[in-house]
Design a protein around this motif. Structure first.
Motif, PDB file in Angstrom:
ATOM      1  N   LEU A  37       4.456  10.138  -6.733  1.00 50.00           N
ATOM      2  CA  LEU A  37       5.379  10.553  -8.171  1.00 50.00           C
ATOM      3  C   LEU A  37       4.830  10.674  -9.534  1.00 50.00           C
ATOM      4  O   LEU A  37       5.437  11.729 -10.199  1.00 50.00           O
ATOM      5  CB  LEU A  37       6.426   9.425  -7.927  1.00 50.00           C
ATOM      6  CG  LEU A  37       7.490   9.055  -7.094  1.00 50.00           C
ATOM      7  CD1 LEU A  37       8.296   7.809  -7.038  1.00 50.00           C
ATOM      8  CD2 LEU A  37       8.514  10.473  -6.991  1.00 50.00           C
ATOM      9  N   ALA A  38       3.910  10.010  -9.530  1.00 48.90           N
ATOM     10  CA  ALA A  38       3.085  10.099 -10.967  1.00 48.90           C
ATOM     11  C   ALA A  38       2.312  11.427 -11.011  1.00 48.90           C
ATOM     12  O   ALA A  38       2.445  12.304 -11.994  1.00 48.90           O
ATOM     13  CB  ALA A  38       2.011   8.803 -11.266  1.00 48.90           C
ATOM     14  N   VAL A  39       1.700  11.941  -9.946  1.00 50.08           N
ATOM     15  CA  VAL A  39       1.195  13.103 -10.040  1.00 50.08           C
ATOM     16  C   VAL A  39       2.174  14.287  -9.960  1.00 50.08           C
ATOM     17  O   VAL A  39       1.866  15.331 -10.705  1.00 50.08           O
ATOM     18  CB  VAL A  39       0.137  13.091  -8.678  1.00 50.08           C
ATOM     19  CG1 VAL A  39      -0.231  14.832  -8.393  1.00 50.08           C
ATOM     20  CG2 VAL A  39      -0.948  12.315  -8.608  1.00 50.08           C
ATOM     21  N   GLY A  40       3.340  14.096  -9.415  1.00 48.47           N
ATOM     22  CA  GLY A  40       4.367  15.179  -9.371  1.00 48.47           C
ATOM     23  C   GLY A  40       4.832  14.991 -10.778  1.00 48.47           C
ATOM     24  O   GLY A  40       5.168  16.351 -11.310  1.00 48.47           O
ATOM     25  N   ALA A  41       5.091  14.233 -11.710  1.00 49.57           N
ATOM     26  CA  ALA A  41       5.532  14.153 -12.823  1.00 49.57           C
ATOM     27  C   ALA A  41       4.436  14.806 -13.864  1.00 49.57           C
ATOM     28  O   ALA A  41       4.700  15.666 -14.524  1.00 49.57           O
ATOM     29  CB  ALA A  41       5.672  12.698 -13.406  1.00 49.57           C
ATOM     30  N   ALA A  42       3.049  14.737 -13.526  1.00 46.09           N
ATOM     31  CA  ALA A  42       2.123  15.264 -14.173  1.00 46.09           C
ATOM     32  C   ALA A  42       2.293  16.914 -14.005  1.00 46.09           C
ATOM     33  O   ALA A  42       2.238  17.742 -14.768  1.00 46.09           O
ATOM     34  CB  ALA A  42       0.635  14.934 -14.027  1.00 46.09           C
ATOM     35  N   PHE A  43       2.555  17.252 -12.691  1.00 45.53           N
ATOM     36  CA  PHE A  43       2.605  18.653 -12.356  1.00 45.53           C
ATOM     37  C   PHE A  43       3.615  19.248 -13.069  1.00 45.53           C
ATOM     38  O   PHE A  43       3.609  20.379 -13.456  1.00 45.53           O
ATOM     39  CB  PHE A  43       2.789  18.995 -10.762  1.00 45.53           C
ATOM     40  CG  PHE A  43       1.239  18.926 -10.113  1.00 45.53           C
ATOM     41  CD1 PHE A  43       0.293  19.552 -10.921  1.00 45.53           C
ATOM     42  CD2 PHE A  43       1.182  18.232  -8.918  1.00 45.53           C
ATOM     43  CE1 PHE A  43      -0.687  19.609  -9.977  1.00 45.53           C
ATOM     44  CE2 PHE A  43       0.052  18.136  -8.154  1.00 45.53           C
ATOM     45  CZ  PHE A  43      -0.989  18.792  -8.858  1.00 45.53           C
ATOM     46  N   ILE A  44       4.804  18.461 -13.031  1.00 42.87           N
ATOM     47  CA  ILE A  44       6.292  18.913 -13.882  1.00 42.87           C
ATOM     48  C   ILE A  44       5.931  19.197 -15.315  1.00 42.87           C
ATOM     49  O   ILE A  44       6.081  20.121 -15.816  1.00 42.87           O
ATOM     50  CB  ILE A  44       7.375  17.907 -13.700  1.00 42.87           C
ATOM     51  CG1 ILE A  44       7.710  18.050 -12.143  1.00 42.87           C
ATOM     52  CG2 ILE A  44       8.442  18.413 -14.571  1.00 42.87           C
ATOM     53  CD1 ILE A  44       8.618  16.937 -11.782  1.00 42.87           C
ATOM     54  N   VAL A  45       5.142  18.280 -16.012  1.00 42.88           N
ATOM     55  CA  VAL A  45       4.763  18.452 -17.435  1.00 42.88           C
ATOM     56  C   VAL A  45       3.994  19.533 -17.503  1.00 42.88           C
ATOM     57  O   VAL A  45       4.195  20.531 -18.597  1.00 42.88           O
ATOM     58  CB  VAL A  45       4.304  17.086 -18.158  1.00 42.88           C
ATOM     59  CG1 VAL A  45       3.649  17.383 -19.258  1.00 42.88           C
ATOM     60  CG2 VAL A  45       5.041  16.022 -17.909  1.00 42.88           C
ATOM     61  N   SER A  52       0.924  -1.311   0.101  1.00 41.42           N
ATOM     62  CA  SER A  52      -0.099   0.036   0.236  1.00 41.42           C
ATOM     63  C   SER A  52       0.524   1.304   0.143  1.00 41.42           C
ATOM     64  O   SER A  52       0.523   2.154  -0.841  1.00 41.42           O
ATOM     65  CB  SER A  52      -0.994   0.068   1.155  1.00 41.42           C
ATOM     66  OG  SER A  52      -1.959  -1.017   1.246  1.00 41.42           O
ATOM     67  N   ILE A  53       2.025   1.195   0.845  1.00 38.77           N
ATOM     68  CA  ILE A  53       2.736   2.368   0.664  1.00 38.77           C
ATOM     69  C   ILE A  53       3.343   2.611  -0.619  1.00 38.77           C
ATOM     70  O   ILE A  53       3.600   3.734  -1.164  1.00 38.77           O
ATOM     71  CB  ILE A  53       3.742   2.168   1.830  1.00 38.77           C
ATOM     72  CG1 ILE A  53       3.234   2.251   3.340  1.00 38.77           C
ATOM     73  CG2 ILE A  53       5.105   3.225   1.687  1.00 38.77           C
ATOM     74  CD1 ILE A  53       4.310   2.097   4.534  1.00 38.77           C
ATOM     75  N   TYR A  54       4.010   1.686  -1.190  1.00 39.20           N
ATOM     76  CA  TYR A  54       4.444   1.843  -2.369  1.00 39.20           C
ATOM     77  C   TYR A  54       3.389   2.254  -3.506  1.00 39.20           C
ATOM     78  O   TYR A  54       4.099   3.074  -4.288  1.00 39.20           O
ATOM     79  CB  TYR A  54       5.033   0.215  -3.136  1.00 39.20           C
ATOM     80  CG  TYR A  54       6.273  -0.106  -2.560  1.00 39.20           C
ATOM     81  CD1 TYR A  54       7.414   0.601  -2.186  1.00 39.20           C
ATOM     82  CD2 TYR A  54       6.297  -1.523  -2.157  1.00 39.20           C
ATOM     83  CE1 TYR A  54       8.411   0.093  -1.641  1.00 39.20           C
ATOM     84  CE2 TYR A  54       7.504  -1.915  -1.596  1.00 39.20           C
ATOM     85  CZ  TYR A  54       8.419  -0.994  -1.265  1.00 39.20           C
ATOM     86  OH  TYR A  54       9.602  -1.437  -0.659  1.00 39.20           O
ATOM     87  N   VAL A  55       2.398   1.819  -3.491  1.00 33.12           N
ATOM     88  CA  VAL A  55       1.038   2.309  -4.255  1.00 33.12           C
ATOM     89  C   VAL A  55       0.988   3.916  -3.909  1.00 33.12           C
ATOM     90  O   VAL A  55       1.052   4.565  -5.075  1.00 33.12           O
ATOM     91  CB  VAL A  55       0.043   1.633  -4.172  1.00 33.12           C
ATOM     92  CG1 VAL A  55      -1.330   2.235  -4.833  1.00 33.12           C
ATOM     93  CG2 VAL A  55       0.083   0.121  -4.750  1.00 33.12           C
ATOM     94  N   VAL A  56       0.899   4.264  -2.799  1.00 34.33           N
ATOM     95  CA  VAL A  56       0.603   5.611  -2.415  1.00 34.33           C
ATOM     96  C   VAL A  56       1.997   6.493  -2.998  1.00 34.33           C
ATOM     97  O   VAL A  56       1.816   7.535  -3.638  1.00 34.33           O
ATOM     98  CB  VAL A  56       0.688   5.885  -1.002  1.00 34.33           C
ATOM     99  CG1 VAL A  56       0.829   7.257  -0.627  1.00 34.33           C
ATOM    100  CG2 VAL A  56      -0.633   5.375  -0.485  1.00 34.33           C
ATOM    101  N   VAL A  57       3.209   6.157  -2.772  1.00 35.78           N
ATOM    102  CA  VAL A  57       4.414   6.738  -3.393  1.00 35.78           C
ATOM    103  C   VAL A  57       4.323   6.752  -4.756  1.00 35.78           C
ATOM    104  O   VAL A  57       4.751   8.100  -5.329  1.00 35.78           O
ATOM    105  CB  VAL A  57       5.641   5.948  -2.703  1.00 35.78           C
ATOM    106  CG1 VAL A  57       6.921   6.658  -3.375  1.00 35.78           C
ATOM    107  CG2 VAL A  57       5.883   6.143  -1.017  1.00 35.78           C
ATOM    108  N   ALA A  58       4.002   5.689  -5.492  1.00 37.27           N
ATOM    109  CA  ALA A  58       3.750   5.831  -6.994  1.00 37.27           C
ATOM    110  C   ALA A  58       3.082   6.721  -7.395  1.00 37.27           C
ATOM    111  O   ALA A  58       3.266   7.352  -8.448  1.00 37.27           O
ATOM    112  CB  ALA A  58       3.988   4.533  -7.342  1.00 37.27           C
ATOM    113  N   LEU A  96      12.621   6.228 -10.466  1.00 36.28           N
ATOM    114  CA  LEU A  96      12.191   5.815  -9.186  1.00 36.28           C
ATOM    115  C   LEU A  96      10.955   5.185  -8.933  1.00 36.28           C
ATOM    116  O   LEU A  96      10.747   4.105  -8.438  1.00 36.28           O
ATOM    117  CB  LEU A  96      11.901   7.243  -8.336  1.00 36.28           C
ATOM    118  CG  LEU A  96      13.015   8.119  -7.923  1.00 36.28           C
ATOM    119  CD1 LEU A  96      12.599   9.400  -7.461  1.00 36.28           C
ATOM    120  CD2 LEU A  96      13.759   7.311  -6.473  1.00 36.28           C
ATOM    121  N   LEU A  97      10.184   5.476 -10.297  1.00 39.29           N
ATOM    122  CA  LEU A  97       8.902   4.554 -10.534  1.00 39.29           C
ATOM    123  C   LEU A  97       9.424   3.074 -11.001  1.00 39.29           C
ATOM    124  O   LEU A  97       8.617   2.165 -10.090  1.00 39.29           O
ATOM    125  CB  LEU A  97       7.995   5.174 -11.410  1.00 39.29           C
ATOM    126  CG  LEU A  97       7.238   6.267 -11.045  1.00 39.29           C
ATOM    127  CD1 LEU A  97       6.362   7.075 -12.050  1.00 39.29           C
ATOM    128  CD2 LEU A  97       6.039   5.859  -9.713  1.00 39.29           C
TER     129      LEU A  97
END
Length: 153
Positions: free
Chosen positions: A22-30, A13-19, A66-67
């Motif tokens: 990270l995906a949301v962060g990547a979307a914000f970066i784009v 569950s922790i891995y899913v939350v962190v992933a 990281l993903l």
């Protein structure tokens, strides 16, 4: 056995939350990169836009590594060292770009720049040598599962 299974589920569950983060962060970066490029197109030199874009792309590569590492750890249950070494190398390249762009501003001192570039180059050499040693040691290591006369050992 129940505690072990519960810990495994919590870890997953922790891995899913962190992933997800990270995906949301990547979307914000784009989105932020596209917005900054469009809004700053009139006031920013094309070379600065290129360095900015390259910096953001390298940041996305770090997030992708990281993903990948999270996926490998979650599926295989082992932490691999090599992806972290590559994340470090990408981060070094990214920092070199930022430092180089900063030194082009008027009034910046050259000795600090040279010290930073020298330290980053040394760190890049150390990480590259670590990747080399890691690959060399894994290529020389005998396989862990061998089949002898039909028996797996």
């Amino acid at each position: 056995m129940t505690v072990d299974a519960g810990i495994g589920r919590a870890e997953s569950s922790i891995y899913v939350v962190v992933a997800t983060l990270l995906a949301v962060g990547a979307a914000f970066i784009v989105v932020g990169t596209i917005t900054d490029l469009i809004e700053g197109s009139d006031s920013r030199a094309i070379a600065d836009a290129g360095v900015f874009l390259l910096d953001r792309v390298l940041l996305l590569f770090i997030i992708a590594e990281l993903l990948y590492t999270l996926r490998v750890v979650n599926i295989g249950g082992r932490i691999l060292v090599e992806p972290f070494l590559f994340i470090g190398l990408i981060a070094i390249v990214r920092k070199v770009l930022v430092v180089t762009a900063e030194v082009q501003e008027p009034g910046r001192e050259m000795t600090g720049f040279l010290a930073q570039i020298g330290a980053l180059a040394g760190l890049a050499l150390v990480l590259s040598f670590a990747v080399y040693l890691l690959r060399r040691s894994s290529a020389a290591a005998p396989p862990t599962d061998t089949i002898v006369d039909g028996d797996q050992r």
